[in-house]
Design a protein around this motif. Structure first.
Motif, short mmCIF file in Angstrom:
data_model
loop_
_atom_site.label_atom_id
_atom_site.label_comp_id
_atom_site.label_asym_id
_atom_site.label_seq_id
_atom_site.Cartn_x
_atom_site.Cartn_y
_atom_site.Cartn_z
N ILE A 1 -7.57 3.11 -1.94
CA ILE A 1 -7.80 1.64 -2.44
C ILE A 1 -9.44 2.09 -2.63
O ILE A 1 -10.27 3.13 -2.44
N HIS B 1 -8.81 5.77 0.35
CA HIS B 1 -10.46 5.33 -0.15
C HIS B 1 -10.88 6.14 -1.00
O HIS B 1 -10.85 7.82 -0.66
N VAL C 1 -2.85 5.54 3.46
CA VAL C 1 -3.97 4.63 3.26
C VAL C 1 -5.43 5.95 3.25
O VAL C 1 -5.67 6.37 3.38
N VAL D 1 0.53 -1.16 0.26
CA VAL D 1 -0.36 -0.02 0.05
C VAL D 1 0.91 1.60 -0.18
O VAL D 1 1.64 1.59 1.00
N ARG E 1 -5.63 -7.59 -3.15
CA ARG E 1 -6.28 -6.71 -3.57
C ARG E 1 -7.54 -6.47 -4.45
O ARG E 1 -8.02 -5.63 -4.73
N SER F 1 -5.73 -1.35 -3.74
CA SER F 1 -6.97 -2.69 -3.44
C SER F 1 -8.08 -1.86 -3.63
O SER F 1 -8.03 -0.91 -3.99
#
Length: 321
Positions: free
Chosen positions: A208, A182, A180, A6, A15, A283
């Motif tokens: 992600i 999203h 990370v 990541v 993933r 992912s």
């Protein structure tokens, strides 16, 4: 299932990630157990939860399954704080038509939810902990210090964000240990490519993808109308789904169906394989109401998407305006 690093962190995740937002609403505890076992047996590690999913029911179901069915150490647990169940008081309210969830990303609010989540899940730490929404009522320095504290305390391994736009992500990532992020990303939502993904890559943040099936539209289920058991038939989500069922969506879904027929798979698998192979994507989080849907999702893991098909999907999904 293949694992990916990541961003520029040492974190590795499957993933394909398992979303739990339907648990406790559309998915009962038995179906949730079947999903978690099948996902882990296939090599899946990333499991996403939130105290706001199904009013907290999803997190409680997951808590009952950890340890008994799947070892906590086998999973990368992803949680969040800052989005409040409607039963809790909040400092600020997300703008927009009611009803909406409420946000509180203050130090007090974030850490209180973190402690509750750890207690409920019966674990000492979360692998990934997100600030779940941008809170204009909380200074950015305070959010950054809270994330730093959570990581240093050992209660959080990696920090992240959800619901941020590119400048918000860049502003926080410049002063906080963000690993990370999203963001919605699909063949029908490609706006992340222009600024969000480049901003994340610049700061070493792994992306992600959320909503990679565009609320189920990219499965092809709406080609011949609105199924009675779909989100398009649910009063709470019908307007959002039907608004997106335009000519562009029709062209994209037709292309997915054609590609799937040629590859001997499903439009769902093709749509997920396309997202999986996009630059900067670590992912994607995908939910399923039952084990049958999850089996279809995991078929994308082994699908090799030919370059010509990927390029054709790029072209048909590109916005021209």
């Amino acid at each position: 299932m293949e694992q990916r690093t990541v961003g520029r962190s040492g974190l590795r995740v499957s993933r394909i990630g398992l979303a739990t937002h339907t648990w406790g609403s559309q998915t009962d505890a038995d179906d949730a157990a079947s999903q978690l076992v099948a996902f882990a047996e296939a090599g899946g590690t990333l499991v996403d939860t939130s105290p706001a999913y199904a009013g907290g029911a999803a997190q409680r179901i997951l808590a009952d399954l950890l340890g008994d069915l799947v070892s906590r150490d086998e999973l990368v647990l992803s949680g969040c704080a800052g989005v409040l169940p409607r039963t809790e008081p909040a400092q600020t309210t997300v703008p927009g038509p009611a009803p909406r969830t409420e946000i509180d990303a203050s130090r007090r609010g974030l850490l209180r939810q973190l402690d509750r989540t750890l207690l409920e899940l019966g674990t000492d730490y979360l692998d990934i902990w997100h600030v779940a929404a941008w809170d204009p009522g909380t200074p950015l320095d305070e959010i950054a210090a809270t994330l730093e504290h959570a990581v240093r305390s050992g209660k959080v391994r990696y920090a992240g964000v959800r619901g941020f736009n590119p400048w918000q992500l860049a502003s926080l990532a410049a002063i906080a240990p963000i690993s990370v992020a999203h963001t919605p990303y699909s063949l029908l939502a490609r706006h992340a490519e222009s600024e969000f993904v480049p901003a994340a890559q610049h700061h070493g943040v792994g992306v992600i993808a959320s909503a990679p099936l565009a609320g189920g539209i990219l499965t092809g289920k709406y080609r011949d109308g609105v199924p009675a058991d779909s989100r398009g038939a649910d009063e709470a989500t019908a307007a959002e789904i039907r608004h997106r069922l335009d000519d562009r969506a029709t062209r994209v879904v037709d292309a997915l169906v054609t590609a799937a027929d040629g590859l001997g798979t499903s439009p769902l698998a093709v749509a997920l394989a396309w997202i999986r192979d996009r630059p900067g994507i670590a992912s994607m989080i995908v939910g399923a109401r039952d084990i049958g849907q999850l089996t279809g999702v995991m078929a994308a893991e082994t699908l090799e998407l030919p370059r010509a098909i990927a390029a054709a999907l790029d072209d048909v999904s590109a916005r021209t305006e």
